[in-house]
Design a protein around this motif. Structure first.
Motif, PDB file in Angstrom:
ATOM      1  N   ILE A  16      -7.537   9.256  -0.349  1.00  0.00           N
ATOM      2  CA  ILE A  16      -7.052   7.945  -0.787  1.00  0.00           C
ATOM      3  C   ILE A  16      -7.862   6.782  -0.240  1.00  0.00           C
ATOM      4  CG2 ILE A  16      -4.711   8.688  -1.345  1.00  0.00           C
ATOM      5  CD1 ILE A  16      -3.759   7.659   1.314  1.00  0.00           C
ATOM      6  N   ASN A  17      -8.397   6.909   0.971  1.00  0.00           N
ATOM      7  CA  ASN A  17      -9.149   5.786   1.528  1.00  0.00           C
ATOM      8  C   ASN A  17      -9.997   6.251   2.713  1.00  0.00           C
ATOM      9  OD1 ASN A  17     -10.131   3.348   2.419  1.00  0.00           O
ATOM     10  ND2 ASN A  17      -8.184   2.279   2.250  1.00  0.00           N
ATOM     11  N   THR A  62       4.334   2.930  -1.147  1.00  0.00           N
ATOM     12  CA  THR A  62       3.866   2.401   0.131  1.00  0.00           C
ATOM     13  C   THR A  62       3.446   0.941  -0.006  1.00  0.00           C
ATOM     14  OG1 THR A  62       3.183   4.610   0.804  1.00  0.00           O
ATOM     15  CG2 THR A  62       2.226   2.771   2.018  1.00  0.00           C
ATOM     16  N   VAL A  63       2.748   0.606  -1.085  1.00  0.00           N
ATOM     17  CA  VAL A  63       2.358  -0.788  -1.323  1.00  0.00           C
ATOM     18  C   VAL A  63       3.605  -1.663  -1.435  1.00  0.00           C
ATOM     19  CG1 VAL A  63       1.325  -2.345  -3.039  1.00  0.00           C
ATOM     20  CG2 VAL A  63       0.087  -0.301  -2.288  1.00  0.00           C
ATOM     21  N   ALA A  64       4.618  -1.193  -2.136  1.00  0.00           N
ATOM     22  CA  ALA A  64       5.859  -1.961  -2.261  1.00  0.00           C
ATOM     23  C   ALA A  64       6.521  -2.158  -0.895  1.00  0.00           C
ATOM     24  CB  ALA A  64       6.815  -1.271  -3.227  1.00  0.00           C
ATOM     25  N   ALA A  65       6.608  -1.088  -0.111  1.00  0.00           N
ATOM     26  CA  ALA A  65       7.260  -1.178   1.196  1.00  0.00           C
ATOM     27  C   ALA A  65       6.511  -2.103   2.147  1.00  0.00           C
ATOM     28  CB  ALA A  65       7.394   0.220   1.808  1.00  0.00           C
ATOM     29  N   LEU A  66       5.189  -1.991   2.178  1.00  0.00           N
ATOM     30  CA  LEU A  66       4.402  -2.847   3.069  1.00  0.00           C
ATOM     31  C   LEU A  66       4.458  -4.308   2.619  1.00  0.00           C
ATOM     32  CD1 LEU A  66       1.366  -0.502   3.694  1.00  0.00           C
ATOM     33  CD2 LEU A  66       3.117  -1.170   5.369  1.00  0.00           C
ATOM     34  N   LYS A  77      -3.489  -3.931   2.756  1.00  0.00           N
ATOM     35  CA  LYS A  77      -4.803  -3.922   2.101  1.00  0.00           C
ATOM     36  C   LYS A  77      -5.356  -2.505   2.022  1.00  0.00           C
ATOM     37  CE  LYS A  77      -5.894  -8.484   3.816  1.00  0.00           C
ATOM     38  NZ  LYS A  77      -6.773  -9.231   4.725  1.00  0.00           N
ATOM     39  N   SER A  78      -5.208  -1.753   3.090  1.00  0.00           N
ATOM     40  CA  SER A  78      -5.684  -0.380   3.097  1.00  0.00           C
ATOM     41  C   SER A  78      -4.978   0.451   2.034  1.00  0.00           C
ATOM     42  CB  SER A  78      -5.467   0.235   4.484  1.00  0.00           C
ATOM     43  OG  SER A  78      -5.846   1.585   4.486  1.00  0.00           O
ATOM     44  N   HIS A  79      -3.683   0.251   1.890  1.00  0.00           N
ATOM     45  CA  HIS A  79      -2.939   1.033   0.908  1.00  0.00           C
ATOM     46  C   HIS A  79      -3.134   0.519  -0.514  1.00  0.00           C
ATOM     47  CE1 HIS A  79      -1.055   4.167   3.236  1.00  0.00           C
ATOM     48  NE2 HIS A  79      -0.997   3.289   4.223  1.00  0.00           N
ATOM     49  N   ALA A  83      -4.124   2.965  -3.323  1.00  0.00           N
ATOM     50  CA  ALA A  83      -3.465   3.010  -4.636  1.00  0.00           C
ATOM     51  C   ALA A  83      -4.500   2.962  -5.756  1.00  0.00           C
ATOM     52  CB  ALA A  83      -2.472   1.854  -4.765  1.00  0.00           C
ATOM     53  N   LEU A  84      -5.468   2.089  -5.615  1.00  0.00           N
ATOM     54  CA  LEU A  84      -6.533   2.013  -6.627  1.00  0.00           C
ATOM     55  C   LEU A  84      -7.327   3.312  -6.669  1.00  0.00           C
ATOM     56  CD1 LEU A  84      -7.683  -1.639  -5.890  1.00  0.00           C
ATOM     57  CD2 LEU A  84      -6.499  -0.861  -7.962  1.00  0.00           C
TER      58      LEU A  84
END
Length: 131
Positions: A16-17, A62-66, A77-79, A83-84
């Protein structure tokens, strides 16, 4: 010797990253190596590796929660990158932020949008950079 859980977690993180995974572990290793192990083993090796949701779906959640937390810009930003990299579109990321305006408030959504803008801009710059 890393545990099976840690190896599984690192494999997922690399998917993912990869840049963020390496940076996180490099930074934590010097001060709190156990924390880097906990992240790899539990967060990614146990939770992210579970069946039932795709990496794309997990990254969206995770993006929503953060975003809702409102105080985790580096992780957000990392997530967003994750996601992308997992198949989300920029428009889907924006929609997540808009949804968070309803449940986390406008300041959290605005901060999330600004974090997304930074990620989108950096990715576009890297795509056009011939180096």
């Amino acid at each position: 010797m890393p545990s099976e859980r840690a190896e599984r977690g690192m494999d997922i993180l690399r998917q993912i990253n990869p840049q963020s995974a390496q940076a996180l572990f490099s930074e934590l290793e010097s001060i709190a190596p156990d924390l880097s192990r906990f992240v790899a083993e539990f967060a990614y090796g146990d939770i992210y590796a579970r069946p039932g949701l795709t990496l794309r779906e997990r990254e969206m959640i995770t993006v929503a929660a953060l975003t809702a937390q409102g105080n985790a810009a580096p992780q957000l930003k990392s997530h967003i990158v994750g996601a992308l990299n997992s198949g989300c579109t920029e428009q889907e990321i924006i929609e997540i932020m808009l949804q968070m305006a309803v449940y986390a408030g406008f300041p959290a959504a605005i901060n999330g949008i600004m974090a997304a803008k930074e990620v989108f801009t950096a990715r576009k710059a890297n795509e056009t950079d011939p180096a």
